[in-house]
Write an enzyme that holds these catalytic residues in place. Structure first.
Site, PDB file in Angstrom:
ATOM      1  N   SER A 154      38.600  24.768  -1.968  1.00  0.00           N
ATOM      2  CA  SER A 154      39.085  25.405  -0.777  1.00  0.00           C
ATOM      3  C   SER A 154      40.264  24.646  -0.252  1.00  0.00           C
ATOM      4  O   SER A 154      40.402  23.526  -0.635  1.00  0.00           O
ATOM      5  CB  SER A 154      37.985  25.208   0.433  1.00  0.00           C
ATOM      6  OG  SER A 154      38.685  25.339   1.725  1.00  0.00           O
ATOM      7  N   TYR A 167      32.194  20.193   4.630  1.00  0.00           N
ATOM      8  CA  TYR A 167      32.635  21.020   3.903  1.00  0.00           C
ATOM      9  C   TYR A 167      33.942  20.562   3.216  1.00  0.00           C
ATOM     10  O   TYR A 167      34.187  20.737   2.027  1.00  0.00           O
ATOM     11  CB  TYR A 167      32.854  22.221   4.408  1.00  0.00           C
ATOM     12  CG  TYR A 167      33.303  23.413   3.664  1.00  0.00           C
ATOM     13  CD1 TYR A 167      32.501  24.307   2.631  1.00  0.00           C
ATOM     14  CD2 TYR A 167      34.718  23.870   3.848  1.00  0.00           C
ATOM     15  CE1 TYR A 167      32.774  25.297   2.012  1.00  0.00           C
ATOM     16  CE2 TYR A 167      35.317  25.069   3.019  1.00  0.00           C
ATOM     17  CZ  TYR A 167      34.207  25.564   1.938  1.00  0.00           C
ATOM     18  OH  TYR A 167      34.743  26.445   1.283  1.00  0.00           O
ATOM     19  N   LYS A 171      34.934  19.839  -0.866  1.00  0.00           N
ATOM     20  CA  LYS A 171      35.767  20.745  -1.427  1.00  0.00           C
ATOM     21  C   LYS A 171      36.927  19.846  -2.068  1.00  0.00           C
ATOM     22  O   LYS A 171      37.439  19.951  -3.175  1.00  0.00           O
ATOM     23  CB  LYS A 171      36.258  21.695  -0.700  1.00  0.00           C
ATOM     24  CG  LYS A 171      35.329  22.927  -0.408  1.00  0.00           C
ATOM     25  CD  LYS A 171      34.704  23.539  -1.710  1.00  0.00           C
ATOM     26  CE  LYS A 171      33.974  24.549  -1.448  1.00  0.00           C
ATOM     27  NZ  LYS A 171      33.104  25.130  -2.620  1.00  0.00           N
TER      28      LYS A 171
END
Length: 297
Positions: A154, A167, A171
């Site tokens: 991401s 998160y 990533k």
């Protein structure tokens, strides 16, 4: 980049984690439409009245279209799942040619309130789960002298993103993992790339800008992933942002080398580095050697 046309993956076997919904589903269906036989992994958080989960439904879609697929319901962070996924491909079709790691969770929490449990869960699925499956697949691919791996990360891992610190950290780790695997696998014919998609999915729908939500279809990212899986592609070590039928290559960049001994203005030194020659490297040792050579002629 090689364009994976219809039939471009004929006879190949591809494993897709998180393949039951959203982006993973789109990747699995697109690979199957191009001739691949697909192992579709997705844990069963929700099942229908017949006990079928998301992976089962994707397998039925592939089979209804004349393709071949098999479902797996394991959690990617469980080491046994990685081994079983690879074994399934080998036992059923005798080979494993491609891997797409799309399984991920978000669990938004602002950084200073992130609980240890939340951090551990996100890193376990997104980093450990990705690494375990990719490592298991790599072992087989290196032995065969051929493989194509696509890790899904991401732009949060490139730039950071408020409220999803765990998160974003996970990533970023996946991006570094992909670049490392690309260097290690190159001599054995295993190509690894990282895709950073923008797509309206169950995970992103609430935060997606409504002006673009309708255009950000998961299906629009799938052709890029299939092109990277294509046996004719020699692309390796690339980080590619993708959405709505477009791509943008991303990279880790270091600025110009500027001497700083603590007696000069740091802000001015940073500005001078940003204005200097920009550097990119295939891996960290190359970056170190270049930096050292500029400082110590």
């Amino acid at each position: 980049m090689t364009a994976a046309g219809p039939g471009g993956l004929a006879g190949r076997v591809v494993l897709v984690t998180g393949g039951g919904k959203g982006l993973g589903r789109a990747f699995a269906l697109d690979a199957a439409a191009r001739g691949a036989r697909v192992v579709v992994n997705n844990r069963n958080r929700v099942v229908d009245d017949a006990g079928r989960g998301p992976a089962d439904h994707v397998v039925r879609e592939i089979e209804a279209a004349g393709g071949e697929a098999v479902a797996d319901h394991g959690a990617v962070e469980d080491p046994a799942t990685a081994d079983r996924l690879v074994a399934t491909a080998l036992e059923r079709w005798g080979r494993l040619d491609g891997l797409v790691t799309s399984a991920a969770i978000s669990r938004p929490q602002i950084f200073h309130r992130t609980s240890p449990e939340n951090l551990q869960e996100v890193l376990a699925v997104n980093v450990v789960g990705t690494a375990l499956v990719a490592a298991a697949a790599s072992r087989v691919m290196r032995g065969a002298g051929y493989g194509r791996i696509v890790l899904v990360a991401s732009t949060a891992g490139l730039h950071g993103e408020p409220t999803v610190s765990a998160y974003a950290a996970s990533k970023g780790a996946v991006i570094a993992l992909g670049r490392t695997a690309a260097v290690e696998g190159a001599r054995r014919g295993v190509r690894t790339n990282v895709v950073l998609p923008y797509a309206t999915t169950q995970m992103t729908s609430e935060g997606m800008d409504p002006r673009y939500a309708g255009l950000m279809r998961a299906e629009a990212v799938a052709p890029l992933v299939s092109a990277l899986l294509d046996p004719g592609s020699e692309i390796n070590g690339q980080v590619i942002v993708a959405a709505a039928g477009g791509i943008r290559v991303a990279d880790s960049v270091e600025g110009g080398t500027v001497r700083f001994d603590g007696t000069t203005d740091l802000a001015a030194a940073i500005a001078a580095s940003r204005g200097g020659k920009q550097h990119t490297y295939p891996e960290a040792q190359a970056a170190f050697q270049d930096f050292a050579a500029e400082l110590i002629p």
